[in-house]
Design a protein around this motif. Structure first.
Motif, PDB file in Angstrom:
ATOM      1  N   ALA A 101       0.903  -1.169   0.066  1.00 63.87           N
ATOM      2  CA  ALA A 101       0.051   0.003   0.125  1.00 63.87           C
ATOM      3  C   ALA A 101       0.822   1.245  -0.009  1.00 63.87           C
ATOM      4  O   ALA A 101       0.539   2.042   0.857  1.00 63.87           O
ATOM      5  N   SER A 136       1.438   3.666  -2.700  1.00 64.27           N
ATOM      6  CA  SER A 136       1.274   4.547  -3.741  1.00 64.27           C
ATOM      7  C   SER A 136       1.373   6.119  -3.243  1.00 64.27           C
ATOM      8  O   SER A 136       1.637   6.962  -3.802  1.00 64.27           O
ATOM      9  N   LEU A 185       2.059   6.767   4.219  1.00 65.90           N
ATOM     10  CA  LEU A 185       3.227   6.466   5.250  1.00 65.90           C
ATOM     11  C   LEU A 185       3.659   5.119   4.129  1.00 65.90           C
ATOM     12  O   LEU A 185       5.157   5.265   4.415  1.00 65.90           O
ATOM     13  N   ASP A 200      -4.424  -5.774  -4.807  1.00 65.76           N
ATOM     14  CA  ASP A 200      -5.466  -5.432  -3.490  1.00 65.76           C
ATOM     15  C   ASP A 200      -4.766  -6.333  -2.482  1.00 65.76           C
ATOM     16  O   ASP A 200      -5.127  -7.734  -2.432  1.00 65.76           O
ATOM     17  N   VAL A 201      -4.318  -5.596  -1.438  1.00 63.38           N
ATOM     18  CA  VAL A 201      -3.924  -6.417  -0.308  1.00 63.38           C
ATOM     19  C   VAL A 201      -4.919  -7.328   0.536  1.00 63.38           C
ATOM     20  O   VAL A 201      -4.352  -8.163   1.243  1.00 63.38           O
ATOM     21  N   ALA A 260      -1.973  -0.831   4.628  1.00 65.02           N
ATOM     22  CA  ALA A 260      -3.281  -0.782   3.608  1.00 65.02           C
ATOM     23  C   ALA A 260      -3.919   0.443   4.275  1.00 65.02           C
ATOM     24  O   ALA A 260      -3.433   1.495   4.960  1.00 65.02           O
ATOM     25  N   GLY A 261      -5.005   0.746   3.489  1.00 68.73           N
ATOM     26  CA  GLY A 261      -5.938   2.006   3.915  1.00 68.73           C
ATOM     27  C   GLY A 261      -6.356   1.805   5.217  1.00 68.73           C
ATOM     28  O   GLY A 261      -6.193   0.651   5.864  1.00 68.73           O
ATOM     29  N   GLY A 262      -7.170   3.101   5.872  1.00 67.47           N
ATOM     30  CA  GLY A 262      -7.465   2.873   7.313  1.00 67.47           C
ATOM     31  C   GLY A 262      -9.094   2.674   6.901  1.00 67.47           C
ATOM     32  O   GLY A 262      -9.684   3.004   6.060  1.00 67.47           O
ATOM     33  N   THR A 266       0.277  -0.102  11.792  1.00 70.62           N
ATOM     34  CA  THR A 266      -1.101  -0.115  12.310  1.00 70.62           C
ATOM     35  C   THR A 266      -1.562   1.228  12.815  1.00 70.62           C
ATOM     36  O   THR A 266      -1.579   2.196  12.029  1.00 70.62           O
ATOM     37  N   ARG A 307      -7.284  -3.304  14.868  1.00 76.80           N
ATOM     38  CA  ARG A 307      -5.570  -3.286  14.928  1.00 76.80           C
ATOM     39  C   ARG A 307      -4.913  -4.033  16.306  1.00 76.80           C
ATOM     40  O   ARG A 307      -3.886  -4.519  15.993  1.00 76.80           O
ATOM     41  N   GLY A 311       0.971   8.091  15.166  1.00 77.99           N
ATOM     42  CA  GLY A 311      -0.023   8.794  15.803  1.00 77.99           C
ATOM     43  C   GLY A 311      -0.497   9.775  14.328  1.00 77.99           C
ATOM     44  O   GLY A 311      -0.431   9.235  13.312  1.00 77.99           O
ATOM     45  N   THR A 337      -0.557  11.996  11.446  1.00 76.76           N
ATOM     46  CA  THR A 337       0.463  12.064  10.725  1.00 76.76           C
ATOM     47  C   THR A 337       0.074  12.567   9.374  1.00 76.76           C
ATOM     48  O   THR A 337      -0.826  12.177   8.830  1.00 76.76           O
ATOM     49  N   THR A 382      -0.898  13.050   6.038  1.00 73.54           N
ATOM     50  CA  THR A 382      -1.273  12.185   4.678  1.00 73.54           C
ATOM     51  C   THR A 382      -2.653  12.400   4.056  1.00 73.54           C
ATOM     52  O   THR A 382      -3.451  13.074   5.029  1.00 73.54           O
ATOM     53  N   ARG A 385      -4.980  10.238   4.397  1.00 75.41           N
ATOM     54  CA  ARG A 385      -5.899   9.681   5.193  1.00 75.41           C
ATOM     55  C   ARG A 385      -6.200  10.622   6.468  1.00 75.41           C
ATOM     56  O   ARG A 385      -7.439  10.755   6.830  1.00 75.41           O
TER      57      ARG A 385
HETATM   58  P1  NAD Z   1      -3.432   6.966   2.929  1.00 75.30           P
HETATM   59  O1  NAD Z   1      -4.871   6.751   2.572  1.00 75.30           O
HETATM   60  O2  NAD Z   1      -2.569   8.321   2.720  1.00 75.30           O
HETATM   61  O3  NAD Z   1      -2.734   5.804   2.158  1.00 75.30           O
HETATM   62  C1  NAD Z   1      -3.083   4.436   1.966  1.00 75.30           C
HETATM   63  C2  NAD Z   1      -2.518   3.640   0.712  1.00 75.30           C
HETATM   64  O4  NAD Z   1      -3.113   2.367   0.829  1.00 75.30           O
HETATM   65  C3  NAD Z   1      -2.544   4.205  -0.372  1.00 75.30           C
HETATM   66  O5  NAD Z   1      -1.346   3.880  -1.203  1.00 75.30           O
HETATM   67  C4  NAD Z   1      -3.634   3.421  -0.989  1.00 75.30           C
HETATM   68  O6  NAD Z   1      -3.602   3.208  -2.710  1.00 75.30           O
HETATM   69  C5  NAD Z   1      -3.369   2.004  -0.301  1.00 75.30           C
HETATM   70  N1  NAD Z   1      -4.510   1.083  -0.481  1.00 75.30           N
HETATM   71  C6  NAD Z   1      -5.620   1.091   0.218  1.00 75.30           C
HETATM   72  N2  NAD Z   1      -6.246   0.213   0.490  1.00 75.30           N
HETATM   73  C7  NAD Z   1      -5.680  -0.782  -0.288  1.00 75.30           C
HETATM   74  C8  NAD Z   1      -5.679  -2.054  -0.808  1.00 75.30           C
HETATM   75  N3  NAD Z   1      -7.081  -2.972  -0.464  1.00 75.30           N
HETATM   76  N4  NAD Z   1      -5.020  -2.804  -1.513  1.00 75.30           N
HETATM   77  C9  NAD Z   1      -3.754  -2.238  -1.783  1.00 75.30           C
HETATM   78  N5  NAD Z   1      -3.724  -0.853  -1.302  1.00 75.30           N
HETATM   79  C10 NAD Z   1      -4.322  -0.176  -0.546  1.00 75.30           C
HETATM   80  O7  NAD Z   1      -3.235   6.294   4.338  1.00 75.30           O
HETATM   81  P2  NAD Z   1      -1.878   6.775   5.313  1.00 75.30           P
HETATM   82  O8  NAD Z   1      -2.064   7.977   6.068  1.00 75.30           O
HETATM   83  O9  NAD Z   1      -0.504   6.462   4.544  1.00 75.30           O
HETATM   84  O10 NAD Z   1      -2.340   5.456   6.260  1.00 75.30           O
HETATM   85  C11 NAD Z   1      -1.445   4.315   6.351  1.00 75.30           C
HETATM   86  C12 NAD Z   1      -2.260   3.110   7.325  1.00 75.30           C
HETATM   87  O11 NAD Z   1      -1.429   3.814   8.531  1.00 75.30           O
HETATM   88  C13 NAD Z   1      -3.795   3.224   7.333  1.00 75.30           C
HETATM   89  O12 NAD Z   1      -3.912   2.086   7.769  1.00 75.30           O
HETATM   90  C14 NAD Z   1      -3.951   4.334   8.346  1.00 75.30           C
HETATM   91  O13 NAD Z   1      -5.168   4.037   8.926  1.00 75.30           O
HETATM   92  C15 NAD Z   1      -2.920   4.047   9.510  1.00 75.30           C
HETATM   93  N6  NAD Z   1      -2.664   5.254  10.210  1.00 75.30           N
HETATM   94  C16 NAD Z   1      -2.639   6.388   9.716  1.00 75.30           C
HETATM   95  C17 NAD Z   1      -2.474   7.611  10.583  1.00 75.30           C
HETATM   96  C18 NAD Z   1      -1.990   9.117   9.880  1.00 75.30           C
HETATM   97  O14 NAD Z   1      -2.166   9.911  10.807  1.00 75.30           O
HETATM   98  N7  NAD Z   1      -1.728   9.166   8.644  1.00 75.30           N
HETATM   99  C19 NAD Z   1      -2.465   7.610  11.805  1.00 75.30           C
HETATM  100  C20 NAD Z   1      -2.757   6.150  12.268  1.00 75.30           C
HETATM  101  C21 NAD Z   1      -2.939   4.954  11.508  1.00 75.30           C
END
Ligand code: NAD
Length: 260
Positions: free
Chosen positions: A14, A16, A19, A61-62, A89-91, A139, A157, A184, A186, A188, A190
């Motif tokens: 995940a 693209s 994080l 697709d993960v 993965a996505g959240g 996570t 999680r 925490g 971050t 992005t 998301r």
């Molecule tokens: P983001 O939405 O910016 O990026 C998510 C990435 O996952 C993208 O590249 C998207 O294409 C990919 N993706 C989503 N679903 C997918 C699937 N089914 N198969 C393959 N790829 C998939 O999210 P992020 O902020 O980079 O967060 C990454 C993870 O960390 C998420 O699970 C999010 O919930 C968790 N998280 C983020 C934060 C934050 O503050 N950003 C805090 C706590 C947890």
């Protein structure tokens, strides 16, 4: 510090954007050979290009075990092994308990638990056979302390953290470490999406929500993706040789429940 990451083969799921992309960049900057995946071929290709030359990028697709297994096999075929695997993965969506349907629960389990399991199943036997490996999960700080409005994340999680701890104990004897990194707040897409949703719910501005989040941290600011990635890169390295079975928060003091 020489991290010993030169020529290590690293999968980052995940990746693209957000994080995952920051972690892939961090590992590539240390000389690792990097393979990334995400669902959308177009954004994945431009992410790969932004990381550097010779980055492998395959749409996956993960949540689909078959696709994950084929991806891991194709990385082995091209680079010879898989040394490091960062699951991501996505959240899940932000909802209250009563807004959350059974289908939402099932989707969150697929997205955040089963995807991790698919990668673990695909990479751990090879890491065990070669006597070295790093499995890292991304996570959330919700593993340490529940986040308001994120009941799905708070619940699912925790299962990943349990999986990590169990795998660490089973695979330690084979030179494989397994750790969980808990971001925490971050910066992005998301986080922007969550801020927008909460702002609409509370009839306030996105910036107000972000200021509130920043105020919960010791440094009074939201992290950059690179600040999270640096911790993941260290844990993926040779130098993190005595660190396994841990859930490590990169949250700037956000969680208050434990002294350590
Ligand atoms: P983001 O939405 O910016 O990026 C998510 C990435 O996952 C993208 O590249 C998207 O294409 C990919 N993706 C989503 N679903 C997918 C699937 N089914 N198969 C393959 N790829 C998939 O999210 P992020 O902020 O980079 O967060 C990454 C993870 O960390 C998420 O699970 C999010 O919930 C968790 N998280 C983020 C934060 C934050 O503050 N950003 C805090 C706590 C947890």
């Amino acid at each position: 510090m020489n991290l010993g990451l030169q020529n290590r083969v690293a999968i980052v799921a995940a990746a693209s954007k957000g994080l995952g992309l920051a972690v892939a960049r961090g590992l590539a900057a240390e000389g690792s050979r990097v393979a990334i995946c995400a669902r959308d071929a177009r954004s994945l290709a431009s992410a790969a290009e932004s990381i550097g030359p010779d980055v492998m990028a395959i749409p996956v697709d993960v949540t689909d075990a078959e696709q994950v297994s084929r991806f891991v096999e194709s990385v082995r075929a091209r680079f010879g092994s898989v040394d490091i695997c960062v699951t991501n993965a996505g959240g899940p969506p932000s909802k209250t308990f009563e807004q959350t349907t059974t289908a939402d629960w099932q989707a969150a389990v697929q997205l955040n638990l089963m995807s991790t399991l698919h990668f673990a199943q695909a990479v751990l036997p090879g890491m065990k056979a070669q006597g070295w490996g790093r499995l890292l999960t991304i996570t959330s700080v919700s593993v340490k302390q529940p986040l308001d409005g994120l009941i799905l994340s708070n619940s699912v999680r925790a299962a990943v953290a349990g999986l990590v701890k169990s795998l660490a104990n089973e695979y330690g004897a084979f030179g494989v470490t397994v750790n969980n990194v808990c971001p925490g707040y971050t910066a992005t897409d998301r986080l922007n999406g969550l801020a927008g949703k909460l702002a609409a719910d509370q009839q306030t501005k996105e910036s107000v929500i972000k200021e509130r989040w920043a105020a919960l941290t010791a440094l009074k600011r939201i992290a950059t993706p690179e600040e999270l990635a640096d911790v993941v890169v260290f844990l993926a390295s040779d130098r993190a040789s005595y660190h396994t079975g841990a859930s490590i928060a990169v949250d700037c003091g956000l969680t208050r429940g434990q002294l350590g």
